[in-house]
Design a protein around this motif. Sequence first.
Motif: not given
Length: 306
Positions: A191, A194, A197, A200, A203, A207, A210, A238
């Motif tokens: 994670g 996320s 980000c 984000f 979700r 995400d 995801r 990310c």
Amino acid sequence: MMEIVRPRPELRETIMGLGETDINLCYTCSSCVCECPVNIATNRLSPRSIVWMANLGLLDELVSLPEIWYCLGCNRCSQICPMTVKPANLISSLQWEARCRQIVSEETFRKYKTLCFELHRIRWRLASNCLQDRNFVLNGVRWQELFEAPVNTAEEAVSFEALAADSKEFKEAADNYLGDPTNASVCFTCGGCSSVCPVFYDRKIFDPLRILRMANLSMKGDILDSPSIWLCLACEKCTNACTQRVRGHLIIRRLQEMALEQGFVDNEFPRRWKEVQIALYARFVEKIDSLFNFNQSEIEEQPAAT
Ligand code: SF4
Ligand code: SF4
Ligand code: SF4
Ligand code: SF4
């Protein structure tokens, strides 16, 4: 009478320390100005001017500038800069400084984050409309309607046995970008991506974890059909945050390309998506002005061609 602004070069080092940027390397080429999506939409966010003011040591003026709150954190100004100045880092540090000095209260900052959440939820809705080639006009009322419209993402449990026979081929395609490994398969779902980000907030809407998980599970139809993959700002945060060296921004770019190549998205979609985002960013800036009580800009009601 207009107040005279006096440069305070002694503050330059302080500003450089705040944002960990090399502002003194800027030679005002304007590449960042041409690349900034908010500036393209509104002509009101010039990373170059912010860097120049920083070079003059105008810290007090910078932390009170409306422009620092228009920024999406997309990092394009930093990516394009030939001198590695990183204007995006500078802007982010100025936002932080404005909060520390209580120029922006925590209550206003909370409302600002809510507005950013609204922006990306509306982007999801608009991407969905663009995928279906729907027409609409983006005005103040429409903003609220689009924000409140339900986000219909698949909620049913995934049956691994039912995944498509061509899943191996899809997974291999997501595992490299132009021959370079993206390391998608070594994601251990921590994670970290996320948490850094800038898109984000919810979700269901977007995400990166995801999306990477869906790619690793070879959920080709669900992922290539989804508006979510078009929300990525390509900021690379990310990728930089991932201890597994998973290159999230490249995986999402590859997924976008596959959606186009394989007909999940028509060839006119990128043009429609670009136009509609220009209209949306103009509205976003208007809403920021209103939230922070900056001088209201008069933005024409803009029909967004889709
Ligand atoms: S791209 Fe870099 S060098 Fe060029 S104006 Fe922007 S900050 Fe300065
Ligand atoms: S990070 Fe901010 S200033 Fe830089 S290009 Fe993106 S929106 Fe513009
Ligand atoms: S930070 Fe890296 S390992 Fe962690 S969930 Fe994101 S891609 Fe996977
Ligand atoms: S590049 Fe990564 S961090 Fe940046 S918007 Fe896309 S998924 Fe989020």
